[in-house]
Design an enzyme around this catalytic site. Structure first.
Site, PDB file in Angstrom:
ATOM      1  N   TYR A  58      30.522  54.908  45.198  1.00 57.16           N
ATOM      2  CA  TYR A  58      31.475  53.822  45.431  1.00 57.16           C
ATOM      3  C   TYR A  58      31.629  53.570  46.931  1.00 57.16           C
ATOM      4  CZ  TYR A  58      32.921  54.224  40.517  1.00 57.16           C
ATOM      5  OH  TYR A  58      32.951  54.260  39.145  1.00 57.16           O
TER       6      TYR A  58
HETATM    7  N1  LIG Z   1      31.309  55.108  35.007  1.00 55.66           N
HETATM    8  C1  LIG Z   1      30.995  53.877  35.293  1.00 55.66           C
HETATM    9  O1  LIG Z   1      29.837  53.468  35.194  1.00 55.66           O
HETATM   10  C2  LIG Z   1      32.067  52.947  35.789  1.00 55.66           C
HETATM   11  C3  LIG Z   1      31.817  51.557  35.870  1.00 55.66           C
HETATM   12  C4  LIG Z   1      32.872  50.734  36.308  1.00 55.66           C
HETATM   13  C5  LIG Z   1      34.105  51.288  36.666  1.00 55.66           C
HETATM   14  N2  LIG Z   1      34.291  52.655  36.594  1.00 55.66           N
HETATM   15  C6  LIG Z   1      35.600  53.270  36.911  1.00 55.66           C
HETATM   16  O2  LIG Z   1      36.603  52.551  36.215  1.00 55.66           O
HETATM   17  C7  LIG Z   1      37.601  52.092  37.139  1.00 55.66           C
HETATM   18  C8  LIG Z   1      38.207  50.815  36.672  1.00 55.66           C
HETATM   19  O3  LIG Z   1      37.219  49.813  36.569  1.00 55.66           O
HETATM   20  P1  LIG Z   1      37.594  48.294  36.709  1.00 55.66           P
HETATM   21  O4  LIG Z   1      38.282  48.047  38.012  1.00 55.66           O
HETATM   22  O5  LIG Z   1      36.405  47.500  36.337  1.00 55.66           O
HETATM   23  O6  LIG Z   1      38.701  48.248  35.538  1.00 55.66           O
HETATM   24  P2  LIG Z   1      39.729  47.326  34.846  1.00 55.66           P
HETATM   25  O7  LIG Z   1      40.951  48.174  34.780  1.00 55.66           O
HETATM   26  O8  LIG Z   1      39.114  46.839  33.589  1.00 55.66           O
HETATM   27  O9  LIG Z   1      39.968  46.042  35.774  1.00 55.66           O
HETATM   28  C9  LIG Z   1      40.755  46.121  36.917  1.00 55.66           C
HETATM   29  C10 LIG Z   1      41.228  44.732  37.316  1.00 55.66           C
HETATM   30  O10 LIG Z   1      42.175  44.260  36.352  1.00 55.66           O
HETATM   31  C11 LIG Z   1      43.162  43.519  37.016  1.00 55.66           C
HETATM   32  N3  LIG Z   1      44.484  44.120  36.769  1.00 55.66           N
HETATM   33  C12 LIG Z   1      44.819  45.422  36.661  1.00 55.66           C
HETATM   34  N4  LIG Z   1      46.136  45.552  36.416  1.00 55.66           N
HETATM   35  C13 LIG Z   1      46.655  44.309  36.389  1.00 55.66           C
HETATM   36  C14 LIG Z   1      47.953  43.781  36.191  1.00 55.66           C
HETATM   37  N5  LIG Z   1      48.995  44.577  35.943  1.00 55.66           N
HETATM   38  N6  LIG Z   1      48.128  42.449  36.239  1.00 55.66           N
HETATM   39  C15 LIG Z   1      47.074  41.612  36.476  1.00 55.66           C
HETATM   40  N7  LIG Z   1      45.811  42.059  36.666  1.00 55.66           N
HETATM   41  C16 LIG Z   1      45.597  43.389  36.619  1.00 55.66           C
HETATM   42  C17 LIG Z   1      42.862  43.538  38.498  1.00 55.66           C
HETATM   43  O11 LIG Z   1      42.144  42.351  38.755  1.00 55.66           O
HETATM   44  P3  LIG Z   1      42.346  41.518  40.133  1.00 55.66           P
HETATM   45  O12 LIG Z   1      41.848  42.437  41.202  1.00 55.66           O
HETATM   46  O13 LIG Z   1      41.469  40.331  39.893  1.00 55.66           O
HETATM   47  O14 LIG Z   1      43.806  41.237  40.243  1.00 55.66           O
HETATM   48  C18 LIG Z   1      41.968  44.748  38.635  1.00 55.66           C
HETATM   49  O15 LIG Z   1      41.070  44.648  39.730  1.00 55.66           O
HETATM   50  C19 LIG Z   1      36.844  51.997  38.480  1.00 55.66           C
HETATM   51  O16 LIG Z   1      37.713  52.015  39.576  1.00 55.66           O
HETATM   52  C20 LIG Z   1      35.982  53.224  38.393  1.00 55.66           C
HETATM   53  O17 LIG Z   1      36.736  54.381  38.740  1.00 55.66           O
HETATM   54  C21 LIG Z   1      33.292  53.469  36.155  1.00 55.66           C
END
Ligand SMILES: NC(=O)c1ccc[n+]([C@@H]2O[C@H](COP(=O)([O-])OP(=O)(O)OC[C@H]3O[C@@H](n4cnc5c(N)ncnc54)[C@H](OP(=O)(O)O)[C@@H]3O)[C@@H](O)[C@H]2O)c1
Length: 327
Positions: A58
């Site tokens: 990351y």
């Molecule tokens: N193992 C893997 O291959 C893999 C792949 C991907 C991710 N990950 C892990 O999973 C974690 C989460 O992934 P992700 O960021 O894609 O997950 P997500 O939780 O599906 O999406 C996060 C996004 O949702 C929005 N959000 C969150 N809370 C909110 C709220 N209360 N109100 C409005 N919008 C909200 C925000 O968007 P906005 O920024 O647009 O406001 C935020 O950036 C990563 O940080 C990482 O640690 C792992």
């Protein structure tokens, strides 16, 4: 906050895991600067979050650096720190990627250094490595546990047959066994319910889904997806994934999340978090946030109760979609 144990281990984790894929020092697009990251982590810990997920890859290691720096102000014993290995850290060096003994031992040393920690609580393989026998990977991870550099080992997105092979191999050779699966799973991507989640339930594996809010798609009306910095970037660079989220029922699900959020007087994101916590195999969704408010909403969602009718209403429009995450 609620707490539970990770899979069959005795290690307690908060039911919200904080993702750190967007953490780095300099602000760039939807990624966060150090001050914002510090505010988010301080508030998360204040609200009882103890579980944090990062990866060597990351932001080229900067997520580990900034996370380690901020967590150094807290009692290390209270934190459960998870990171990952597999993806390339140097495109000029083939041994800076994959799951060979050489790559893992080097990358583990670099991760510990960036984190400023002696031990990683959960060390995960980020993907399956076709080029390395799983027995070599498991023996290397087992050695890391014996050296106290790693406490538990976990895996991330792969086919269920590969994960079954890994579990069987560790049992056959008497090596450390993966205790968790970090996979792509949310209300508009449920393909993991076919094979991986039943396998995890049967084998006592903790499940910690990534992108549980569908990268923001489940947090606002589908026609407003690209109204945030991240949404705009995602719509441009990850259009394929967003096609999948919209496909075969995805838009209808998004509309039903809007409707239930209004009925419960909560946000769409909170319905999406609560839905995760109502799925039996799920230990803790790994939530991505871009503000303190979003952390607060995620933690509040732990207390939301969805009825069987609510869950059926949210599940009903879903139809099969293309596999996404590990191919
Ligand atoms: N193992 C893997 O291959 C893999 C792949 C991907 C991710 N990950 C892990 O999973 C974690 C989460 O992934 P992700 O960021 O894609 O997950 P997500 O939780 O599906 O999406 C996060 C996004 O949702 C929005 N959000 C969150 N809370 C909110 C709220 N209360 N109100 C409005 N919008 C909200 C925000 O968007 P906005 O920024 O647009 O406001 C935020 O950036 C990563 O940080 C990482 O640690 C792992």
């Amino acid at each position: 906050m609620e707490y539970t144990t990770l899979g069959k281990t005795g290690m307690t984790v908060s039911r919200i895991c904080l993702g750190t894929m967007n953490f780095q020092f300099e602000k760039d697009g939807w990624q966060l600067g150090e001050e914002q990251v510090r505010e988010i982590i301080d508030r998360a810990i204040d609200l009882g979050v103890t579980f944090f997920d990062t990866a060597n890859v990351y932001r080229g290691g900067r997520s580990e650096e900034v996370l380690g720096k901020i967590l150094a102000d807290y009692d290390r014993d209270r934190i459960v720190l998870a990171t990952k290995v597999y993806n390339s850290m140097d495109s000029d060096n083939p041994n800076a990627a994959g799951l060979s003994r050489k790559a893992i031992e080097q990358e583990l040393a670099h991760s510990l250094d960036r984190l400023g920690m002696e031990t990683i609580d959960l060390y995960q393989i980020h993907r399956w490595d076709d080029a390395t026998p799983i027995a070599e990977t498991l023996a290397t991870l087992d050695d890391a546990v014996r050296r106290n550099q790693v406490r538990y080992i976990g895996a991330s997105s792969m086919w269920a047959h590969q994960f079954a092979d890994a579990l069987h191999t560790s049992d056959r050779l008497g090596l450390e066994r993966f205790v968790s699966m970090q996979n792509h799973y949310n209300m508009v991507y449920r393909e993991e319910e076919r094979e991986m989640l039943p396998l995890c339930e049967k084998k006592g594996i903790g499940v910690i889904p990534w992108s549980p809010l569908a990268r923001g798609y489940l947090t606002r009306p589908h026609d407003a997806f690209d109204t945030t910095d991240r949404g705009q970037r995602e719509a441009e660079s990850r259009a394929d994934r967003h096609e999948i989220y919209r496909a075969n029922g995805g838009q209808e699900i998004n509309e039903r999340v809007q409707k239930l959020a209004a009925d419960h007087d909560v946000s769409m994101a909170q319905i999406a978090v609560a839905w995760q916590l109502h799925q039996d195999p799920i230990t803790a969704p790994i939530i991505g946030v871009s503000s303190v408010d979003q952390v607060e909403e995620a933690v509040e969602a732990v207390d939301i109760s969805l009825s069987d009718d609510d869950l059926a209403y949210l599940a009903e429009p879903y139809g099969p979609v293309e596999i996404s995450g590990h191919r």
